[in-house]
Design an enzyme around this catalytic site. Structure first.
Site, short mmCIF file in Angstrom:
data_model
loop_
_atom_site.label_atom_id
_atom_site.label_comp_id
_atom_site.label_asym_id
_atom_site.label_seq_id
_atom_site.Cartn_x
_atom_site.Cartn_y
_atom_site.Cartn_z
N SER A 68 1.71 -12.77 -0.26
CA SER A 68 2.54 -12.50 -1.43
C SER A 68 1.11 -11.05 -1.35
O SER A 68 0.14 -11.21 -1.83
CB SER A 68 1.83 -13.15 -2.98
OG SER A 68 1.54 -12.18 -3.97
N GLY A 69 2.05 -9.84 -1.64
CA GLY A 69 1.21 -8.79 -2.54
C GLY A 69 1.01 -8.68 -3.21
O GLY A 69 -0.99 -7.90 -3.46
N SER A 70 0.66 -8.89 -4.81
CA SER A 70 0.17 -8.82 -5.71
C SER A 70 -0.74 -9.55 -5.52
O SER A 70 -1.90 -9.33 -6.40
CB SER A 70 0.76 -9.22 -7.51
OG SER A 70 1.56 -10.86 -7.03
N THR A 117 5.88 -7.94 -2.08
CA THR A 117 6.48 -8.36 -0.92
C THR A 117 7.98 -7.93 -0.42
O THR A 117 8.79 -7.42 0.77
CB THR A 117 6.20 -10.11 -0.41
OG1 THR A 117 6.57 -10.45 -1.23
CG2 THR A 117 4.73 -10.41 0.19
#
Length: 342
Positions: free
Chosen positions: A90-92, A258
């Site tokens: 997950s990007g965040s 993502t």
């Protein structure tokens, strides 16, 4: 105070999306790899239910568990728990984790830049944190390999007819659809309808198109629907807005790292963006990730990119989650007024 357990949590959000971080009180789960450990958490559900369900959590919340890394290159591992899934990446959440471990001193901060290697269940990521005055001000994440699986595929959705969609992976799996064609401008007051429609499109995509990661057959579904506006140039910079519907039915407040990675893969496949060119991904609340393609690669015989996601996160608090031995709801509960049925 009486309690059977105490879990220490740093509250964090990245560009609007909650990604709290467990920093103590939970032993590493069994498993020889981070992926195996994440599968244990997903199937066991004890920790997920305790931290995500009411009264301690809610559908708005993501929680990350810090664990010792398995890859010798990494300094820290983390396992992501979303409302309904335990994903590869997950990007965040990677931005939340990076901020939490630097701002709290778990990993020593170096100003102006701190370089770290972190391990997510889906692979190793490289982090460059821009730091000043004891704060990680911006996190730059070199994400896992991201790739396209389908371009301009036909998808039948009840009540909508035939949609033209793309499917791609950016650390998680997406069906990508034009929001304007669905009648949306991606404003906050559209969130409920976007979430419900996104769940419907995701379900149809799983039935008709499907997804299997070429190097991890365990990840064999499309997780999210990303509804997008057309790419434009603002002050010469490629910019696009999106709303990502997350199971069981909520909209990501952040631009979805993502999702930006998956969209970059689609843009590159269409010749719309080059290596090193900046793309700004904007969310439903107008928060932003600055992104670019770092390099080209290959995964499982598929052409892929290595994207960089750049965003900010902020500490919102420090808390201890407890369980009184007389609490009749030790695993919490979900109600459909705020937690939609999948």
């Amino acid at each position: 105070m009486r309690t059977n357990k105490v879990i220490h949590v740093i509250g964090v959000h990245a560009e609007g999306e909650v990604g709290d971080v467990i920093v103590g009180g939970v032993s590493p789960p069994p498993g020889d790899t981070l992926w195996e450990q994440s599968r244990f958490i997903a199937s066991d559900e004890t920790l997920r239910n305790f931290v995500l369900n009411e009264p301690r959590g809610g559908v708005f919340r993501h929680v990350n568990l810090l664990v010792p890394p398995k890859d010798p290159r990494a300094q820290m591992g983390f396992i992501i728990m979303e409302p309904a899934d335990t994903p590869p990446m997950s990007g965040s959440n990677s931005i939340c984790v990076s901020t939490a471990i630097l701002d709290s001193g778990i990993i020593s901060m170096q100003e102006p830049l701190t370089h770290m290697v972190l391990e997510a269940p889906g692979g190793v990521i490289e982090v460059t944190a821009e730091c000043a005055n004891g704060k990680a001000e911006r996190i730059n994440v070199l994400n896992v390999a991201s790739f396209v699986t389908r371009l301009a595929a036909a998808l039948e959705v009840e009540g909508l007819g035939t949609l033209t969609v793309d499917t791609a992976y950016g650390g998680d799996s997406f069906v990508i659809v034009d929001a304007i064609g669905l009648g949306f401008s991606l404003k906050p007051d559209e969130a409920r309808e976007l979430a419900e429609l996104g769940m419907k499109i995701t379900a149809a995509a799983n039935e008709q198109l499907g997804f299997v990661h070429p190097c991890n057959a365990d990840w064999n579904h499309i997780s999210f629907c990303q509804m997008t506006t057309p790419i434009t140039r603002e002050n010469g910079i490629l910019t696009g807005k999106s709303a990502v519907a997350i199971r069981p039915g909520k909209i990501d407040r952040s631009p979805t790292g993502t999702g930006c990675s998956a969209r970059l893969a689609v843009m590159h496949a269409r010749g719309e963006i080059g290596i090193g060119e900046t793309y700004i991904g904007r969310s439903i609340i107008d928060s932003e990730f600055k992104c670019h393609i770092d390099s080209l690669t290959e995964i499982g015989g598929l052409s892929a990119i290595r994207p960089v996601i750049s965003g900010r996160a902020w500490i919102t608090g420090v808390s201890q989650l407890m369980l009184d031995p007389t609490d009749p709801w030790p695993s919490g509960y979900q109600l459909s007024d705020t937690w939609p049925a999948i």
